[in-house]
Design an enzyme around this catalytic site. Sequence first.
Site, PDB file in Angstrom:
ATOM      1  N   GLY A   1       0.837  -1.206   0.000  1.00 34.03           N
ATOM      2  CA  GLY A   1       0.000   0.000   0.000  1.00 34.03           C
ATOM      3  C   GLY A   1       0.868   1.252   0.000  1.00 34.03           C
TER       4      GLY A   1
ATOM      5  N   ARG B   1       0.860  -5.056  -5.401  1.00 26.01           N
ATOM      6  CA  ARG B   1       1.044  -6.275  -4.615  1.00 26.01           C
ATOM      7  C   ARG B   1       1.283  -7.347  -5.673  1.00 26.01           C
ATOM      8  NH1 ARG B   1      -0.440  -4.270   0.509  1.00 26.01           N
ATOM      9  NH2 ARG B   1      -2.257  -2.907   0.458  1.00 26.01           N
TER      10      ARG B   1
ATOM     11  N   ASP C   1       5.796  -4.913   5.956  1.00 23.91           N
ATOM     12  CA  ASP C   1       6.489  -6.173   6.286  1.00 23.91           C
ATOM     13  C   ASP C   1       6.610  -7.116   5.094  1.00 23.91           C
ATOM     14  OD1 ASP C   1       3.759  -6.594   6.365  1.00 23.91           O
ATOM     15  OD2 ASP C   1       3.835  -8.006   8.025  1.00 23.91           O
TER      16      ASP C   1
ATOM     17  N   THR D   1       4.377   2.929   5.442  1.00 22.60           N
ATOM     18  CA  THR D   1       2.990   2.452   5.595  1.00 22.60           C
ATOM     19  C   THR D   1       2.265   3.328   6.609  1.00 22.60           C
ATOM     20  OG1 THR D   1       1.582   0.705   6.521  1.00 22.60           O
ATOM     21  CG2 THR D   1       3.885   0.615   7.158  1.00 22.60           C
TER      22      THR D   1
ATOM     23  N   ASP E   1       0.025   2.450   8.493  1.00 26.44           N
ATOM     24  CA  ASP E   1      -0.522   1.652   9.602  1.00 26.44           C
ATOM     25  C   ASP E   1       0.287   1.733  10.898  1.00 26.44           C
ATOM     26  OD1 ASP E   1      -2.354   0.887   7.717  1.00 26.44           O
ATOM     27  OD2 ASP E   1      -1.461  -1.080   7.363  1.00 26.44           O
TER      28      ASP E   1
ATOM     29  N   ASP F   1       2.586  -0.358  11.777  1.00 30.66           N
ATOM     30  CA  ASP F   1       2.472  -1.734  12.290  1.00 30.66           C
ATOM     31  C   ASP F   1       3.785  -2.512  12.193  1.00 30.66           C
ATOM     32  OD1 ASP F   1       2.544  -1.922   9.554  1.00 30.66           O
ATOM     33  OD2 ASP F   1       0.833  -3.251   9.358  1.00 30.66           O
TER      34      ASP F   1
ATOM     35  N   ARG G   1      -5.428  -1.329   9.181  1.00 29.53           N
ATOM     36  CA  ARG G   1      -5.360  -2.805   9.263  1.00 29.53           C
ATOM     37  C   ARG G   1      -5.565  -3.264  10.708  1.00 29.53           C
ATOM     38  NH1 ARG G   1      -3.359  -5.861   4.807  1.00 29.53           N
ATOM     39  NH2 ARG G   1      -2.185  -4.124   3.929  1.00 29.53           N
TER      40      ARG G   1
HETATM   41  P1  ADP Z   1       3.331  -4.509   2.638  1.00 34.28           P
HETATM   42  O1  ADP Z   1       4.721  -4.413   2.147  1.00 34.28           O
HETATM   43  O2  ADP Z   1       2.649  -3.177   2.749  1.00 34.28           O
HETATM   44  O3  ADP Z   1       3.214  -5.361   3.872  1.00 34.28           O
HETATM   45  P2  ADP Z   1       2.311  -6.753   1.114  1.00 34.28           P
HETATM   46  O4  ADP Z   1       2.220  -7.688   2.262  1.00 34.28           O
HETATM   47  O5  ADP Z   1       1.195  -6.782   0.097  1.00 34.28           O
HETATM   48  O6  ADP Z   1       2.436  -5.231   1.528  1.00 34.28           O
HETATM   49  O7  ADP Z   1       3.688  -7.069   0.377  1.00 34.28           O
HETATM   50  C1  ADP Z   1       4.091  -6.295  -0.741  1.00 34.28           C
HETATM   51  C2  ADP Z   1       4.770  -7.195  -1.730  1.00 34.28           C
HETATM   52  O8  ADP Z   1       5.958  -7.743  -1.155  1.00 34.28           O
HETATM   53  C3  ADP Z   1       3.976  -8.428  -2.171  1.00 34.28           C
HETATM   54  O9  ADP Z   1       3.039  -8.125  -3.165  1.00 34.28           O
HETATM   55  C4  ADP Z   1       5.080  -9.325  -2.677  1.00 34.28           C
HETATM   56  O10 ADP Z   1       5.492  -8.940  -3.981  1.00 34.28           O
HETATM   57  C5  ADP Z   1       6.201  -9.029  -1.686  1.00 34.28           C
HETATM   58  N1  ADP Z   1       6.153 -10.033  -0.618  1.00 34.28           N
HETATM   59  C6  ADP Z   1       5.225 -10.165   0.349  1.00 34.28           C
HETATM   60  N2  ADP Z   1       5.462 -11.235   1.123  1.00 34.28           N
HETATM   61  C7  ADP Z   1       6.567 -11.808   0.636  1.00 34.28           C
HETATM   62  C8  ADP Z   1       7.329 -12.980   0.980  1.00 34.28           C
HETATM   63  N3  ADP Z   1       6.971 -13.795   1.992  1.00 34.28           N
HETATM   64  N4  ADP Z   1       8.423 -13.252   0.237  1.00 34.28           N
HETATM   65  C9  ADP Z   1       8.773 -12.448  -0.793  1.00 34.28           C
HETATM   66  N5  ADP Z   1       8.097 -11.354  -1.170  1.00 34.28           N
HETATM   67  C10 ADP Z   1       7.017 -11.038  -0.487  1.00 34.28           C
HETATM   68  O1  F6P Z   2      -1.350  -1.140   4.676  1.00 30.98           O
HETATM   69  C1  F6P Z   2      -1.920   0.077   4.313  1.00 30.98           C
HETATM   70  C2  F6P Z   2      -3.386  -0.080   4.055  1.00 30.98           C
HETATM   71  O2  F6P Z   2      -3.919   1.154   3.624  1.00 30.98           O
HETATM   72  C3  F6P Z   2      -4.212  -0.607   5.243  1.00 30.98           C
HETATM   73  O3  F6P Z   2      -4.498   0.410   6.177  1.00 30.98           O
HETATM   74  C4  F6P Z   2      -5.431  -1.150   4.547  1.00 30.98           C
HETATM   75  O4  F6P Z   2      -6.037  -2.175   5.302  1.00 30.98           O
HETATM   76  C5  F6P Z   2      -4.841  -1.710   3.266  1.00 30.98           C
HETATM   77  O5  F6P Z   2      -3.606  -1.041   3.044  1.00 30.98           O
HETATM   78  C6  F6P Z   2      -5.726  -1.519   2.052  1.00 30.98           C
HETATM   79  O6  F6P Z   2      -5.128  -2.152   0.984  1.00 30.98           O
HETATM   80  P1  F6P Z   2      -5.562  -1.948  -0.532  1.00 30.98           P
HETATM   81  O7  F6P Z   2      -4.941  -0.671  -0.995  1.00 30.98           O
HETATM   82  O8  F6P Z   2      -5.004  -3.119  -1.236  1.00 30.98           O
HETATM   83  O9  F6P Z   2      -7.057  -1.867  -0.556  1.00 30.98           O
END
Ligand code: ADP
Ligand code: F6P
Length: 358
Positions: A14, A75, A106, A128, A130, A132, A174
């Site tokens: 995000g 994502r 994360d 982010t 959040d 978090d 979140r």
């Molecule tokens: P955020 O970084 O905000 O937590 P996501 O969890 O959607 O958002 O992760 C962002 C991107 O990071 C994912 O779409 C993927 O490409 C990569 N990613 C997430 N988890 C993993 C993982 N376990 N191993 C490798 N890449 C990952």
């Molecule tokens: O992680 C940031 C965030 O905006 C959260 O607060 C929310 O739950 C989520 O992303 C929304 O994700 P998306 O943009 O995929 O709807």
Amino acid sequence: MAKFRKIGVLTSGGDAPGMNACIKAVVNKAHSMGIEVVGITGGYAGLIDGNLRHLTMQDVNTLVGSSGTVLYSSRCPEFKTEQGMATAVESCRKNHIDALVCIGGDGTFRGATDMTFRGFPSIGLPGTIDNDITASDYTIGLDTAINTTVQMIDCLRNTCESHARLNVVEVMGRDCGQIALYAAIATGAVAVAVPEVPFDEAGCMEKIRALREKGKRGMIVVVSEGMRNPDDTPYAETLAKRIEADTGVETKFARFAHVVRGGVPTARDRVTASEMGARAVELLVEGRSNLVMCELDGKVVPVDIAFALIADRMYKNKLKPGDLDAFTPEQLEQMKALCEKRRAEIRNLCDIAASVAY
Ligand code: ADP
Ligand code: F6P
């Protein structure tokens, strides 16, 4: 000192206000050290597709105060597969990328770890709204998200006052209730519900009835999106309906959703982003990697990504067997202390919200 010629920078997950300031800081710091920067478009998907562009200082000149991410985000589930990762690695090789700065949450840091272990030293920046990331007191975007939320609630409060209405507001975050808590305190909400702490719904109704009896007209209740009904539908909307039915106070519902992510970054977010971005480049050049830049007690410090991810799982009570095996007793104590610090912060915010609510 590592001999880097080219650093790749990407934004993933995000988007968050301040990501552009991170990009600018990375580009400017790298250029000042004689290192080229390529921007990777659309997060890890851009690595897989080879969607890269050279970034000059002129290219990022006006970015410090802009919202969203000029590199775009995504994502990208494909990146998590062996095939996707192999393609990303090949893309880095082909484009002579020596190291990566990965801005996100994360999930993004997990990707940074994967790239580090495949030969491309990487550092994560916490972008982010959040807040978090347990290992960091602060994530880039939180302050702007709070301020945007406050501005919007102020607008609602005005019309609620005119019409003697209550407005239930659902805000993003979140599983983390910090945006909701800070916004509730800053707007004088009558109640706030966050996932970290049991919500006293009956007490909330009683309070609303009592306040109305005393003549209070406009009222705001803030609910974090992490509050869910047993069937996983949003609790905020349910609460709005119940408040009207239970108290007789005309109640509206507003979901701020992604609006909260799009505000113009505050000075706080611009400054933190700039410091973290520049420091990440310095650390890569010093030969350090697999780190996430964190803010602890007002200072920007690097934290091992594995430590940060496991601290998150500890905080969320989601530890898996063996998760703690790689850490020293001292590190485990540090993790526990971080979790406790965060819980104490949430409790403190809840107490403040309760004591100033009217
Ligand atoms: P955020 O970084 O905000 O937590 P996501 O969890 O959607 O958002 O992760 C962002 C991107 O990071 C994912 O779409 C993927 O490409 C990569 N990613 C997430 N988890 C993993 C993982 N376990 N191993 C490798 N890449 C990952
Ligand atoms: O992680 C940031 C965030 O905006 C959260 O607060 C929310 O739950 C989520 O992303 C929304 O994700 P998306 O943009 O995929 O709807």
